[in-house]
Design a protein around this motif. Structure first.
Motif, PDB file in Angstrom:
ATOM      1  N   GLY A 125      14.931  -4.457   4.222  1.00  0.00           N
ATOM      2  CA  GLY A 125      13.894  -5.214   4.911  1.00  0.00           C
ATOM      3  C   GLY A 125      14.111  -6.717   4.808  1.00  0.00           C
ATOM      4  N   GLY A 126      13.644  -7.439   5.812  1.00  0.00           N
ATOM      5  CA  GLY A 126      13.760  -8.887   5.794  1.00  0.00           C
ATOM      6  C   GLY A 126      12.759  -9.530   4.848  1.00  0.00           C
ATOM      7  N   ALA A 127      13.066 -10.746   4.410  1.00  0.00           N
ATOM      8  CA  ALA A 127      12.195 -11.463   3.476  1.00  0.00           C
ATOM      9  C   ALA A 127      11.115 -12.222   4.236  1.00  0.00           C
ATOM     10  N   GLY A 128       9.894 -12.163   3.747  1.00  0.00           N
ATOM     11  CA  GLY A 128       8.806 -12.940   4.328  1.00  0.00           C
ATOM     12  C   GLY A 128       8.870 -14.394   3.875  1.00  0.00           C
ATOM     13  N   ASN A 129       8.066 -15.248   4.519  1.00  0.00           N
ATOM     14  CA  ASN A 129       8.178 -16.671   4.195  1.00  0.00           C
ATOM     15  C   ASN A 129       7.705 -16.993   2.781  1.00  0.00           C
ATOM     16  N   ALA A 130       6.939 -16.105   2.153  1.00  0.00           N
ATOM     17  CA  ALA A 130       6.540 -16.354   0.767  1.00  0.00           C
ATOM     18  C   ALA A 130       7.757 -16.416  -0.145  1.00  0.00           C
ATOM     19  N   ARG A 131       8.832 -15.780   0.256  1.00  0.00           N
ATOM     20  CA  ARG A 131      10.055 -15.774  -0.556  1.00  0.00           C
ATOM     21  C   ARG A 131      10.773 -17.116  -0.538  1.00  0.00           C
ATOM     22  N   PHE A 132      10.518 -17.929   0.471  1.00  0.00           N
ATOM     23  CA  PHE A 132      11.267 -19.171   0.650  1.00  0.00           C
ATOM     24  C   PHE A 132      10.523 -20.391   0.141  1.00  0.00           C
ATOM     25  N   PRO A 382      25.861 -12.917   7.052  1.00  0.00           N
ATOM     26  CA  PRO A 382      24.691 -12.105   7.412  1.00  0.00           C
ATOM     27  C   PRO A 382      23.336 -12.704   7.063  1.00  0.00           C
ATOM     28  N   PRO A 383      23.136 -13.316   5.867  1.00  0.00           N
ATOM     29  CA  PRO A 383      21.810 -13.883   5.597  1.00  0.00           C
ATOM     30  C   PRO A 383      21.382 -14.940   6.618  1.00  0.00           C
ATOM     31  N   ALA A 384      22.350 -15.766   7.076  1.00  0.00           N
ATOM     32  CA  ALA A 384      22.015 -16.789   8.071  1.00  0.00           C
ATOM     33  C   ALA A 384      21.718 -16.155   9.423  1.00  0.00           C
ATOM     34  N   GLU A 385      22.455 -15.087   9.773  1.00  0.00           N
ATOM     35  CA  GLU A 385      22.236 -14.416  11.054  1.00  0.00           C
ATOM     36  C   GLU A 385      20.849 -13.798  11.116  1.00  0.00           C
ATOM     37  N   ARG A 386      20.420 -13.191  10.010  1.00  0.00           N
ATOM     38  CA  ARG A 386      19.112 -12.539   9.993  1.00  0.00           C
ATOM     39  C   ARG A 386      17.981 -13.561   9.972  1.00  0.00           C
ATOM     40  N   MET A 387      18.249 -14.748   9.436  1.00  0.00           N
ATOM     41  CA  MET A 387      17.241 -15.796   9.416  1.00  0.00           C
ATOM     42  C   MET A 387      17.137 -16.510  10.767  1.00  0.00           C
ATOM     43  N   ALA A 388      18.294 -16.645  11.442  1.00  0.00           N
ATOM     44  CA  ALA A 388      18.328 -17.416  12.688  1.00  0.00           C
ATOM     45  C   ALA A 388      17.470 -16.788  13.780  1.00  0.00           C
ATOM     46  N   VAL A 389      17.454 -15.451  13.841  1.00  0.00           N
ATOM     47  CA  VAL A 389      16.706 -14.801  14.918  1.00  0.00           C
ATOM     48  C   VAL A 389      15.203 -14.943  14.741  1.00  0.00           C
ATOM     49  N   MET A 390      14.760 -15.361  13.555  1.00  0.00           N
ATOM     50  CA  MET A 390      13.331 -15.508  13.296  1.00  0.00           C
ATOM     51  C   MET A 390      12.836 -16.932  13.518  1.00  0.00           C
ATOM     52  N   ILE A 391      13.757 -17.866  13.841  1.00  0.00           N
ATOM     53  CA  ILE A 391      13.381 -19.274  14.002  1.00  0.00           C
ATOM     54  C   ILE A 391      12.783 -19.511  15.391  1.00  0.00           C
ATOM     55  N   ASP A 392      11.675 -20.232  15.433  1.00  0.00           N
ATOM     56  CA  ASP A 392      11.097 -20.684  16.704  1.00  0.00           C
ATOM     57  C   ASP A 392      11.819 -21.954  17.118  1.00  0.00           C
ATOM     58  N   PRO A 393      12.629 -21.905  18.194  1.00  0.00           N
ATOM     59  CA  PRO A 393      13.422 -23.088  18.559  1.00  0.00           C
ATOM     60  C   PRO A 393      12.575 -24.298  18.953  1.00  0.00           C
ATOM     61  N   GLU A 394      11.308 -24.087  19.277  1.00  0.00           N
ATOM     62  CA  GLU A 394      10.426 -25.199  19.650  1.00  0.00           C
ATOM     63  C   GLU A 394       9.745 -25.827  18.443  1.00  0.00           C
ATOM     64  N   ASP A 395       9.904 -25.204  17.292  1.00  0.00           N
ATOM     65  CA  ASP A 395       9.243 -25.691  16.073  1.00  0.00           C
ATOM     66  C   ASP A 395      10.224 -26.565  15.309  1.00  0.00           C
ATOM     67  N   TRP A 396       9.990 -27.886  15.362  1.00  0.00           N
ATOM     68  CA  TRP A 396      10.910 -28.821  14.732  1.00  0.00           C
ATOM     69  C   TRP A 396      10.972 -28.614  13.219  1.00  0.00           C
ATOM     70  N   ASP A 397       9.816 -28.397  12.585  1.00  0.00           N
ATOM     71  CA  ASP A 397       9.792 -28.195  11.142  1.00  0.00           C
ATOM     72  C   ASP A 397      10.608 -26.968  10.749  1.00  0.00           C
ATOM     73  N   ALA A 398      10.466 -25.879  11.526  1.00  0.00           N
ATOM     74  CA  ALA A 398      11.212 -24.663  11.220  1.00  0.00           C
ATOM     75  C   ALA A 398      12.706 -24.903  11.345  1.00  0.00           C
ATOM     76  N   ARG A 399      13.101 -25.662  12.366  1.00  0.00           N
ATOM     77  CA  ARG A 399      14.528 -25.926  12.560  1.00  0.00           C
ATOM     78  C   ARG A 399      15.084 -26.762  11.410  1.00  0.00           C
ATOM     79  N   MET A 400      14.323 -27.771  10.959  1.00  0.00           N
ATOM     80  CA  MET A 400      14.790 -28.610   9.867  1.00  0.00           C
ATOM     81  C   MET A 400      14.860 -27.819   8.553  1.00  0.00           C
ATOM     82  N   GLN A 401      13.875 -26.954   8.324  1.00  0.00           N
ATOM     83  CA  GLN A 401      13.912 -26.126   7.119  1.00  0.00           C
ATOM     84  C   GLN A 401      15.130 -25.190   7.142  1.00  0.00           C
ATOM     85  N   PHE A 402      15.421 -24.668   8.323  1.00  0.00           N
ATOM     86  CA  PHE A 402      16.580 -23.786   8.456  1.00  0.00           C
ATOM     87  C   PHE A 402      17.865 -24.567   8.192  1.00  0.00           C
ATOM     88  N   TYR A 403      17.938 -25.814   8.698  1.00  0.00           N
ATOM     89  CA  TYR A 403      19.112 -26.657   8.478  1.00  0.00           C
ATOM     90  C   TYR A 403      19.292 -26.932   6.983  1.00  0.00           C
TER      91      TYR A 403
END
Length: 436
Positions: A125-132, A382-403
């Motif tokens: 299973g994928g990790a929820g945001n509480a894990r990060f 794989p960890p980056a691939e599974r995280m990338a599909v969950m990112i909202d490309p319109e959410d700047w904060d999410a993109r920066m956190q992913f970076y």
């Protein structure tokens, strides 16, 4: 008998992790509480002594385990997917198809009741945001997708397990012999190739019980597949002792005997070395009883010195008890030698060559980057691939956190070492970005 089938199996996909924030009256800044996704179900194969054929898999060949449920808010984890258990007869071998797995080989040989093997794992299973959540990122907008379940094409092959195998040319009387020494009732008729599939019977003689199998008649070229030779010879491999039954009334019984042994040797040298008892059938016929001494003398020219030749009649049961005495004795010797050999020296290098070695995939410690034919930079991690599909490309904060996450895990460094520059396309899984 259905003794070879091909099935396609897939483990369940893991559920996605959730991105959620704690919401409660008078708590304006609740922390992240996205739960993890559930794990996908696996597919297991179990040998069942109450199952005798692979017929169930002739009409249904695709099996998919349950997917894990996605995580929810309030730290609620998704439910795990349902496992699937496939039951097969004892004596089933499981082979992996090379096209579906990238490699082929024997996955398991279920030669005793109750053996269990996991053929396809479910995805985690994928990790929820509480894990990060970290001390510097109090409300992460990151989660990871569930892992894909394993997907394979398998070949199931059933090799009957029996103590004694009756071999011989067509119409030698093998089915008749089995019917008089056990409760088995194979089809019996006065023409060749009456038996088209093996029959098993339990023989109770004196103080011993053993399983005997009637192997359909073998003909010249059986080792090359002529007359379903491969289908029949496969079952002979699992026997401990062979009873070679010869029709004494046929022309050139010695030639038929040597021909069958040649087929065994051509198919596998191990078959030719199995303990074998020679029995001449149809003693009730005048041609055999009158010429018994001549037949015995002719066979003594082709068998090893000291070999006992038994004359029997499956029709009248004459000589059958004496034959079963010999079978019981040889079977006891075979089992004793097998027990002693189990404590013998380890396998030699040449013997190891035939043993399939199944190793887990190596764990990749660092992300890798490859340059595609179109000039894009493809991240293989794989960890980056599974995280990338969950990112909202319109959410700047999410993109920066992913970076920032990619930077901490070494992905950014790998991209820079590969030569990425402004305007280049970066692909992570199914997601593409333009490098800025």
């Amino acid at each position: 008998m259905i003794d070879r089938v091909e099935i396609h199996i897939k483990g369940g996909d893991g559920g996605d992790g959730a991105i959620s924030g704690h919401r409660e009256k008078y708590v304006p800044r609740g922390g992240p509480d996205g739960g993890d996704g559930g794990g996908g179900g696996g597919i297991h194969i179990v040998s069942d002594e109450n199952t005798s054929t692979l017929l169930d898999y002739r009409y249904r060949r695709h099996f998919t385990a349950g997917n894990g449920m996605p995580g929810l808010g309030k730290n609620r984890h998704g439910r795990d997917g349902r496992d699937i258990t496939l039951r097969v007869p004892v004596g089933t071998q499981i082979w992996i198809d090379e096209a579906s797995a990238g490699s082929s080989g024997l996955l398991a040989d279920l030669d005793s009741a109750g053996e269990r093997v996991t053929a396809a794992r479910g995805g985690s299973g994928g990790a929820g945001n509480a894990r990060f959540a970290t001390s510097t990122n109090r409300f992460p907008r990151l989660a990871s997708a569930g892992e894909q379940g394993e997907e394979l094409t398998l070949r199931l092959e059933l090799k009957l397990l029996a103590d004694v195998g009756i071999i011989g040319a067509p119409n030698a009387g093998k089915s008749s012999l089995l019917s008089v020494v056990s409760a088995a009732r194979p089809k019996i008729a006065d023409y060749p190739f009456t038996t088209l599939e093996p029959s098993l019977g339990v023989v109770r003689h004196s103080e011993s019980d053993f399983v005997m199998v009637d192997i359909p008649g073998l003909i010249e070229g059986a080792h090359a597949g002529v007359g379903l030779g491969h289908e029949f010879l496969r079952h002979v491999e699992r026997t401990r002792v062979l009873v070679h039954l010869v029709d004494g009334s046929q022309d050139d019984p010695v030639g038929r005997y040597t021909q069958i042994n040649a087929e065994l040797s051509s198919y596998a040298e191990d078959l030719a070395r199995k303990p074998q008892i020679l029995a001449i059938n149809k003693l009730d016929l005048t041609d055999v009883s009158v010429l018994r001494d001549d037949i015995h003398e002719a066979f003594m020219e082709v068998v090893d010195e000291g070999t006992e030749i038994y004359f029997v009649s499956a029709a009248t049961r004459a000589g059958v008890d004496t034959l079963l005495d010999a079978v019981s004795g040889l079977l006891a010797e075979s089992k004793q030698s097998s027990l002693q050999s189990s404590f013998a020296s380890p396998l030699t290098d040449s013997e190891y060559a035939d043993v399939p070695i199944l190793r887990p995939e190596a764990v990749r410690r660092r992300p890798a980057v490859a340059v595609g034919e179109d000039g894009s930079y493809v991240v293989d991690w794989p960890p980056a691939e599974r995280m990338a599909v969950m990112i909202d490309p319109e959410d700047w904060d999410a993109r920066m956190q992913f970076y920032n996450r990619l930077m901490r895990n070494g992905v950014i460094r790998a991209l820079e070492e590969a030569g990425v520059g402004p305007g280049d396309v970066v692909r992570i899984g199914d997601v593409e970005w333009v490098w800025e």
